[in-house]
Write a protein that holds these residues in place. Structure first.
Motif, PDB file in Angstrom:
ATOM      1  N   THR A 601      88.990  12.986  -1.557  1.00  0.00           N
ATOM      2  CA  THR A 601      88.039  12.669  -0.513  1.00  0.00           C
ATOM      3  C   THR A 601      87.016  11.660  -1.000  1.00  0.00           C
ATOM      4  OG1 THR A 601      86.883  14.630  -1.247  1.00  0.00           O
ATOM      5  CG2 THR A 601      88.191  14.810   0.755  1.00  0.00           C
ATOM      6  N   GLN A 602      86.757  11.693  -2.307  1.00  0.00           N
ATOM      7  CA  GLN A 602      85.672  10.856  -2.790  1.00  0.00           C
ATOM      8  C   GLN A 602      86.206   9.671  -3.579  1.00  0.00           C
ATOM      9  OE1 GLN A 602      83.519  13.751  -5.100  1.00  0.00           O
ATOM     10  NE2 GLN A 602      84.148  15.219  -3.559  1.00  0.00           N
ATOM     11  N   PRO A 603      85.615   8.499  -3.375  1.00  0.00           N
ATOM     12  CA  PRO A 603      86.029   7.341  -4.156  1.00  0.00           C
ATOM     13  C   PRO A 603      85.487   7.434  -5.583  1.00  0.00           C
ATOM     14  CG  PRO A 603      84.225   6.749  -2.720  1.00  0.00           C
ATOM     15  CD  PRO A 603      84.536   8.195  -2.447  1.00  0.00           C
TER      16      PRO A 603
ATOM     17  N   PRO B  49      70.838  17.900  -8.812  1.00  0.00           N
ATOM     18  CA  PRO B  49      71.486  19.162  -8.471  1.00  0.00           C
ATOM     19  C   PRO B  49      72.935  18.997  -8.037  1.00  0.00           C
ATOM     20  CG  PRO B  49      69.879  18.540  -6.813  1.00  0.00           C
ATOM     21  CD  PRO B  49      69.777  17.523  -7.889  1.00  0.00           C
ATOM     22  N   PHE B  50      73.350  17.779  -7.745  1.00  0.00           N
ATOM     23  CA  PHE B  50      74.700  17.563  -7.228  1.00  0.00           C
ATOM     24  C   PHE B  50      75.645  17.097  -8.316  1.00  0.00           C
ATOM     25  CE2 PHE B  50      71.393  16.371  -4.386  1.00  0.00           C
ATOM     26  CZ  PHE B  50      71.657  17.078  -3.240  1.00  0.00           C
ATOM     27  N   SER B  61      75.831   9.177  -9.400  1.00  0.00           N
ATOM     28  CA  SER B  61      76.100   9.196  -7.966  1.00  0.00           C
ATOM     29  C   SER B  61      74.984   8.554  -7.147  1.00  0.00           C
ATOM     30  CB  SER B  61      76.319  10.629  -7.507  1.00  0.00           C
ATOM     31  OG  SER B  61      75.140  11.361  -7.705  1.00  0.00           O
ATOM     32  N   TYR B  92      64.497  23.417  -5.704  1.00  0.00           N
ATOM     33  CA  TYR B  92      65.698  23.792  -6.448  1.00  0.00           C
ATOM     34  C   TYR B  92      65.446  24.893  -7.461  1.00  0.00           C
ATOM     35  CZ  TYR B  92      68.324  20.057  -4.360  1.00  0.00           C
ATOM     36  OH  TYR B  92      68.979  19.278  -3.466  1.00  0.00           O
TER      37      TYR B  92
ATOM     38  N   TRP C  92      83.596  12.631   4.351  1.00  0.00           N
ATOM     39  CA  TRP C  92      84.458  12.773   3.171  1.00  0.00           C
ATOM     40  C   TRP C  92      84.605  14.225   2.732  1.00  0.00           C
ATOM     41  CZ3 TRP C  92      81.194  15.048  -0.206  1.00  0.00           C
ATOM     42  CH2 TRP C  92      79.836  14.682  -0.168  1.00  0.00           C
ATOM     43  N   PHE C  94      85.852  17.926   2.959  1.00  0.00           N
ATOM     44  CA  PHE C  94      86.998  18.614   3.559  1.00  0.00           C
ATOM     45  C   PHE C  94      86.567  19.853   4.341  1.00  0.00           C
ATOM     46  CE2 PHE C  94      90.387  21.810   3.280  1.00  0.00           C
ATOM     47  CZ  PHE C  94      91.380  21.139   3.970  1.00  0.00           C
ATOM     48  N   HIS C 122      75.242  13.382   5.665  1.00  0.00           N
ATOM     49  CA  HIS C 122      74.679  13.188   4.326  1.00  0.00           C
ATOM     50  C   HIS C 122      75.588  12.293   3.498  1.00  0.00           C
ATOM     51  CE1 HIS C 122      72.936  14.209   0.460  1.00  0.00           C
ATOM     52  NE2 HIS C 122      74.100  14.625   0.040  1.00  0.00           N
ATOM     53  N   GLN C 123      75.008  11.292   2.859  1.00  0.00           N
ATOM     54  CA  GLN C 123      75.746  10.428   1.921  1.00  0.00           C
ATOM     55  C   GLN C 123      77.050   9.910   2.531  1.00  0.00           C
ATOM     56  OE1 GLN C 123      75.140   9.234  -1.210  1.00  0.00           O
ATOM     57  NE2 GLN C 123      73.054   9.949  -0.953  1.00  0.00           N
ATOM     58  N   LEU C 159      73.101  21.642  -2.605  1.00  0.00           N
ATOM     59  CA  LEU C 159      73.846  21.444  -3.847  1.00  0.00           C
ATOM     60  C   LEU C 159      75.172  20.747  -3.608  1.00  0.00           C
ATOM     61  CD1 LEU C 159      73.212  24.930  -5.417  1.00  0.00           C
ATOM     62  CD2 LEU C 159      72.209  22.772  -6.121  1.00  0.00           C
ATOM     63  N   GLU C 208      81.339  20.439  -1.906  1.00  0.00           N
ATOM     64  CA  GLU C 208      81.864  19.241  -2.536  1.00  0.00           C
ATOM     65  C   GLU C 208      80.739  18.256  -2.783  1.00  0.00           C
ATOM     66  OE1 GLU C 208      84.906  17.791   0.154  1.00  0.00           O
ATOM     67  OE2 GLU C 208      85.268  19.877   0.670  1.00  0.00           O
ATOM     68  N   ASN C 209      80.930  17.434  -3.782  1.00  0.00           N
ATOM     69  CA  ASN C 209      79.967  16.388  -4.066  1.00  0.00           C
ATOM     70  C   ASN C 209      80.665  15.055  -4.131  1.00  0.00           C
ATOM     71  OD1 ASN C 209      77.347  17.592  -4.405  1.00  0.00           O
ATOM     72  ND2 ASN C 209      78.368  18.761  -6.000  1.00  0.00           N
ATOM     73  N   ARG C 210      79.914  14.057  -3.774  1.00  0.00           N
ATOM     74  CA  ARG C 210      80.462  12.734  -3.844  1.00  0.00           C
ATOM     75  C   ARG C 210      80.018  12.117  -5.149  1.00  0.00           C
ATOM     76  NH1 ARG C 210      79.772   8.319   0.856  1.00  0.00           N
ATOM     77  NH2 ARG C 210      81.102   6.775  -0.076  1.00  0.00           N
ATOM     78  N   GLU C 211      80.951  11.446  -5.814  1.00  0.00           N
ATOM     79  CA  GLU C 211      80.589  10.819  -7.096  1.00  0.00           C
ATOM     80  C   GLU C 211      79.650   9.660  -6.851  1.00  0.00           C
ATOM     81  OE1 GLU C 211      81.024  11.506 -10.240  1.00  0.00           O
ATOM     82  OE2 GLU C 211      81.927  13.383  -9.607  1.00  0.00           O
TER      83      GLU C 211
END
Lengths: 678, 396, 211
Positions: A601-603, B49-50, B61, B92, C92, C94, C122-123, C159, C208-211
């Motif tokens: 899902t993420q680039p 935090p991510f 990021s 947080y 992005w 899921f 978000h993002q 988070l 999930e997090n986006r890079e």
């Protein structure tokens, strides 16, 4: 079919390792000979090789009825990444580990003498580790588990039974995008494993010596080269990891004090301490018990590192997903540590050497200081890593320990280590008179002060950088002066040319000069760590197409956007033309990019790095379209020193490893005494 | 002359260098850090935090860049560092800060290494050679002999190397003399012991001079018990800390606990929120539990006025079946199943209606089959449904 | 030295010698390892990512967020008097796909009760976000806003995605769900808020997090 053959090979390896423990134990107690041990190790190695090859075969033939293959590869994955998938995910990494362990066990067994009690007992210990490892592969971490249920084209359930009715998804999920983004990710973990597993051999010999009550340095002498090669691989693995972080992850850093990074660093620190204190034992017959502790600690820390990475109990960017092998590894770690320490507590008095330190002001004293500092370093890092877990468990508070703590706590230790590194190699054994040490370090001290002054004159106002540069100059100057003196002495006594004297010296004392090469590399790396963390600049800019931005002496022009569809991903990047500050003399084209993978899902971003003699220019995309791009621009002074320094460390260790065998048993007394051994 | 120059330079060059370094690094009148520097420091001390435990400054990021911009904004607004830290901590928790304060348990982080340094330093100082070191005795005579031979060989090497060191000018004659004497003193008792060991076996069976076996065994047992104690205690403490937290966190979704809500309370809530269907359904079911079918029917009816809720339809179907109104029961249950096809309770009631109400087992069969295909059917209903299916299969 | 001799002698090998400091070092090390082992063993199955949110019980902050598809902005602090469900999502993510229908349905059902749904994008790229809504359907009752500069994400201490927060009529954050929500979960939580019961923090799945 591959599943059945693969699982069978795992079971055969498990059986062979159980047999190896039995035969090795008997031979180690004098009730058998090495023939059976050699045969067991051969079978173990053959079966482990088969399991590794069969897993690769399953991956290359896209046998998606095997859960591991379905979940970690796809038909669109390029060949190199397919190959690397064999060890890139959890179960595969265990397979590679077992394969390397079996290979090392085979090498140890091949060199056993017929009535070699210590060696056969060590083979039994290696077998014991192998029993655990292949036992895990046969149960909780089965790489050949067949897929029994699919949902939405993905395998959701698997069975250890290779005869279970298998369902194969039409297409696999494909590797983790981070793996596919750079081939380094395929090379870095195996290097670490080779280092980790290599440390098993000295551990096995140490435990064997304890069990048998063998006093003396036999175990140390026999594992010296194993320790060196394990250290070389570990160093190289950590270096590659740092380089991967720098080249691929896109934040310009190479070390983040992440728990998983710390987990690889800890055995390195303790292993390094062991290499040094082993010199003292071989040379002066001291510190036997301490060396045993260090070997046990190093091996335990490799298992701890493996556990931390795979248990899912720590939140880290590097960790594998949660899996049942966590409890298995934790149990193994507990058995290893408590078992070895109990054995140590029970038998150490039989093998301990008597205190023979003549004076604290001596080479031995500096070695002890080095050991104390390295142990302190390791303890500090371990404490920082475990502190959040302990506090959460006992006080119910959630805290983080990060870079500020590690920097503040470890930088003074690192300074002290650099100082010891400069003084140590020229300090005489037994008793060092101040005048002798002063005579040997005076020139280097002047060079160090001049280097510090030069740094200040270059308008660097950071105290830390000036100290590091001075200390590094001190270390390097001491080494070079000592080399010069020794070459001159050889020329005087043997009438050799400079080249012949140099070659003669470094081949006759590979341990010492290999060590000095590693010291030199570490000094260079220390300079790079200081300059890149203190003197770097970072700026975020937005540039319209055709326009320029000037940052820190460089001019960046945005020329446009490009998109390259590749079979397994889509690369979107920007063309940035790099000029000198005047925006007219061109340096080159830089293409930072963002890569998208079909099943992710993420680039994943890829930075563009231009390495120069003075500094590195490092670009990552933060946002952008055809008209405008947002860039994070980072400038790192003397970054290349870190990689060169790291490679020199590896080269030094490798030199000592390769040349050790050819070194004469004893050098002529005067030379050996002044040069010593490192 | 060149010699004098060299000696002069040896003093002058380092002196000048030291002067330059001191002048260059002399503490400047402390300049307040620039805003950008403060942002850098703050960003590297606050966890992103991510980002898997990395700091905002280190994390690659986009959100880390956003957070950095927010820090920059707050700094520009004139907030102090502590205020920025507090801002993140409020959102947080403590774990937002990467540099644990010295307060509370934080001292462990700093005192731990210092304690190790002190203990290690002391241990090293104690490693000094002591005069009259006793011969290490123990193990089998064979092993002991080998051990002593090793030590004697080491001493021989040491004595030999002393000559080399004197020749190289590393140690003077006085030191050499002292060291040689110490080595000889170390070797003498070893040689004596070796002589004892080499006598015929009868004499080697002499008890060792320091037979403290039971001591060691007791120590080992004690240590084992201590370890077990440590394991039990730490397990208990961790468990207690866990329990403490469970009380604060609710780890499962909060089901509305109708057991403890009285009909009157719920009537009030429903009266205040007449449009909320879930409440009303709950109230109606509560009436059903209490056996007040007529009130339940009222509320199920209210629900149906607002929406054709499958649950209300099914319950009304069930009630109709119970009071003998088979046709309307069939309509309600069929509609409930049309609106919500996967509804085992309605399916079961409908099967019952067809089997017992209409006495048409064959018609109940497809419903029973659908019902039994549901994976999460309660065991008792499954058993009953299977029995009914078998009976229906027999008659139809 | 004959190996079998050594082995034979070892049988008679009695432990002896006094307990040295190293013995106690070994015992202390083993004790430390045992403690750490116990701590780790208690962490299996728990989620290192799940944290208690310090925001529960705190008033919602005033942040104006621009609407995603039309002009205008929304400030959550202005919604006082209504129950607000704040859901963080992105194209992005899921699990955002998994929970989308439940949120749309809940927003429709609870509109009359005075519950406002806010979908915070978000993002994300605006185009991708709109395509996501085109594909899965948009809820007419939901205010879709853009999390410009991740301000709302920070205010809610999120988070990863998806996360859903519940705010009561007084403007106090009372509940948080990490991971995808179901219709029942949203409905039950709103009902609980109406009833004035505690809600708290719970987790339904991975974020999930986006890079």
């Amino acid at each position: 079919m591959i599943a059945v053959a693969g699982y069978a090979s795992v079971l055969i390896a498990l059986g062979a390792s159980i047999k190896l423990v039995w035969d090795g134990w008997r031979a180690g107690r004098g009730a058998g000979n090495a023939t059976a041990v050699r045969r067991d190790a051969t079978v173990l190695f053959a079966a482990a090789t088969a399991s590794f090859v069969l897993l690769e075969l399953a991956i290359l033939t896209h046998d998606f009825s095997i859960e591991y293959v379905a979940s970690n590869t796809a038909t669109t994955t390029p060949f190199v990444f397919l190959l690397a998938s064999g060890w890139a995910a959890l179960e595969g990494s265990i397979v590679l580990w077992g394969f390397v362990l079996a290979g090392f066990t085979y090498l140890v067994a091949r060199n056993l003498g017929d009535t070699d009690g210590l060696g056969t007992m060590a083979a039994a210990i290696l077998g014991l580790v192998a029993v655990f490892w292949f036992g895990m592969m046969a149960t909780v971490s089965d790489p050949f588990g067949v897929c029994t249920e699919t949902l939405g084209g993905q395998c959701v359930a698997s069975s250890v039974n290779p005869f279970a009715a298998a369902v194969a998804p039409a297409e696999g999920v494909g590797p983790n995008p981070l793996l596919q983004n750079h081939i380094l990710m395929a090379v870095h973990p195996p290097m670490l494993y080779l280092g980790y597993v290599g440390m098993t051999v000295p551990f096995a010999f140490a435990i064997a010596a304890l069990i048998r009550g063998d006093q003396g340095s036999a175990w140390l002498e026999r594992t010296h080269r194993w320790t060196l090669i394990a250290w070389v691989f570990l160093t190289f693995g950590i270096l590659l990891g740092a380089w991967w972080s720098y080249e691929v992850l896109g934040w310009g850093g190479y070390w983040a004090w992440d728990p998983v990074e710390n987990a690889a660093f800890l055995p390195w620190l303790v292993g390094t301490a062991f290499i040094h204190s082993a010199v003292v034992q071989r040379r002066r017959g001291m510190l036997q018990a301490w060396n045993l502790i260090l070997v046990i600690a190093t091996f335990s820390l490799t298992i701890f590192g493996t556990f931390l990475t795979r248990s899912g109990t720590i939140f880290s960017v590097h960790s594998f997903t949660q899996s049942p092998i966590g409890p298995a590894l934790l149990g193994f770690l507990g058995v290893i540590v408590v078992g070895s320490l109990a054995l140590f507590a029970w038998r150490a008095h039989l093998v301990a050497s008597s205190p023979r330190l003549d004076s604290l002001a001596s080479r031995e004293g500096v070695f002890l200081a080095n050991n104390l500092l390295l142990a302190l370093f390791a303890f500090t890092v371990l404490l920082g890593t475990l502190y959040p877990l302990l506090l959460e468990a006992f006080a119910g508070r959630e805290v983080s320990v990060g870079r500020p703590f590690y920097d503040r706590a470890t930088v003074p230790i690192a300074f002290a280590l650099l100082l010891a590194m400069g003084v140590g190699p020229v300090t005489p054994y037994r008793v060092a008179r101040g005048s002798v040490v002063w005579e040997r370090t005076r020139t280097a001290l002047i060079v160090a002060l001049c280097a510090g002054a030069a740094t200040v004159l270059l308008r660097v106002w950071s105290v830390a950088v000036v100290i590091v540069v001075s200390l590094a100059a001190f270390v390097i100057a001491t080494i070079l002066r000592h080399l010069g003196q020794r070459i001159a002495a050889r020329r005087r006594s043997a009438g050799e040319s400079y080249g012949a004297a140099f070659v003669g010296l470094v081949t006759r004392e590979p341990g010492f000069w290999g060590g000095q090469l590693s010291h030199l590399g570490l000094a260079l790396a220390a300079v790079a760590i200081a300059t890149t963390s203190v003197l770097s600049t970072s700026e975020e800019v937005r540039i319209d197409v055709g326009q320029a931005a000037v940052v820190d002496g460089y001019c960046f022009v945005y020329e446009g956007l490009f998109t390259n569809p590749e079979p397994h991903r889509t690369v979107t990047g920007v063309d940035i033309r790099l000029y000198r500050e005047d925006c007219s003399s061109e340096i080159g084209l830089m293409q930072p990019s963002v890569n998208r993978y079909p099943n992710a899902t993420q680039p994943v971003g890829t930075p563009a790095v231009r390495t120069g003699l003075i500094d590195d220019v490092y670009l990552t995309i933060t946002s952008g379209d055809a008209n405008r791009v947002g860039l994070e621009i980072l400038i790192f002074p003397f970054m290349w020193l870190l990689w060169v320094g790291g490679l020199l460390m590896v080269a030094g260790g490798f030199w000592a490893f390769v040349m050790r065998r050819r070194a004469p048993a004893a050098a002529d007394p005067v030379e050996a005494v002044t040069a010593g051994d490192a | 002359m060149p010699d004098a120059v060299r000696r002069f330079l040896r003093v002058l060059v380092p002196a000048v260098a030291v002067a330059i370094i001191i002048a260059g690094l002399w503490p400047q009148p402390s300049v307040a850090p620039s805003a950008a520097e403060r942002v850098d420091t703050l960003a590297s001390n606050i966890r992103c935090p991510f980002c898997g435990g990395e700091s905002i400054a280190d994390a690659p990021s986009q959100i880390a860049r956003d957070l950095e911009a927010i820090i920059a904004e707050q700094v520009a607004e004139g907030r102090t560092d502590d205020e920025v830290y507090a801002f993140f901590e409020a959102r947080y928790g403590e774990s937002a800060l990467m540099d644990p304060p010295l307060l509370g348990w934080g001292w462990v982080l700093w005192v731990g290494p210092l304690v190790l340094l002190a203990v290690g330093g002391y241990a090293i100082a104690r490693r000094r050679r002591r005069t009259g070191t006793p011969v290490v005795v123990g193990g089998s005579p064979l092993l002991e002999r080998r051990r002593i031979e090793d030590q004697l060989a080491q001493i021989a090497v040491d004595l030999g190397e002393l000559d080399g060191q004197v020749a190289a000018g590393e140690i003077d004659d006085a030191t050499r003399f002292d060291l040689a004497a110490a080595y000889e003193a170390e070797a003498a008792p070893l040689r004596d012991r070796l002589a004892v060991l080499e006598r015929p076996p009868a004499t080697t069976a002499d008890p060792s001079p320091t037979p403290t076996g039971p001591d060691r065994r007791r120590a080992l047992i004690g240590a084992g018990a201590m370890l077990a104690g440590v394991a039990v205690v730490s397990f208990a403490v961790v468990r207690m800390a866990d329990d403490g937290r469970d009380a604060i966190e609710v780890p499962t979704p909060p089901p509305i606990d109708f057991e403890n809500v009285t009909v009157d309370e719920l009537e009030n809530v429903v009266a205040r929120n007449p449009e909320i269907v879930g409440m009303r359904l709950a109230l109606a079911q509560l009436y059903m539990q209490e056996g007040d079918v007529s009130q339940a029917v009222v509320h199920f009816g209210e629900v149906l006025e607002r929406e054709r809720n499958p649950e209300a339809l099914a319950w009304l179907g069930y009630i109709s079946f119970q009071v003998g109104e088979l046709d309307s029961a069939r309509n309600y249950l069929t509609e409930a199943l049309t609106r919500q096809p996967n509804y085992p309770q309605a399916e079961w009631w409908l099967a019952n209606l067809l089997y017992y109400g209409y006495q048409e087992p064959a018609e109940a069969v497809p419903h029973l089959e659908t019902l039994l295909a549901a994976p999460d059917l309660p065991a008792d209903i499954r058993a009953e449904a299977e029995a009914m299916l078998e009976a229906a299969g027999g008659t139809g | 030295m004959n190996e079998s001799d050594v082995a034979a002698e070892q049988a008679a090998d009695e432990p002896s010698g006094s307990t040295s400091p190293l013995f106690w070092v070994a015992v202390a090390a083993a004790a430390a390892v045992v403690v750490v082992g116990v701590v780790f063993s208690q962490r299996f199955g728990s989620d290192p990512q799940l944290q208690a949110s310090p925001l529960i019980g705190q008033p919602v902050s005033s942040v104006a967020a621009p609407l995603l598809e039309i002009e205008g902005a929304v400030d959550l602090a202005d919604l006082e008097g209504e129950i607000v469900v704040v859901n963080f999502w992105a194209s992005w993510c899921f699990n955002c796909r998994v929970e989308h229908a439940a949120l749309v349905a809940a927003a429709a059902d609870y509109e009359e009760l005075g519950v406002t749904f806010v979908g915070v994008n978000h993002q994300d790229q605006r185009d991708n976000a709109i395509a996501f809504l085109d594909e899965l359907g948009r809820s007419p009752q939901t205010l879709y806003v853009d999390d410009a500069g991740s301000r709302l994400a920070l205010e809610f201490g999120i988070l990863g995605l998806p996360e859903t927060f519940f705010i009561d009529r007084d403007g106090t954050i009372v509940g948080k769900v990490t991971g995808p929500v179901s219709y029942e979960l949203v409905a039950d939580t709103i009902d609980a808020i109406v009833l004035g019961e505690d809600v708290g923090v719970f987790k339904t799945g991975e974020v999930e997090n986006r890079e």
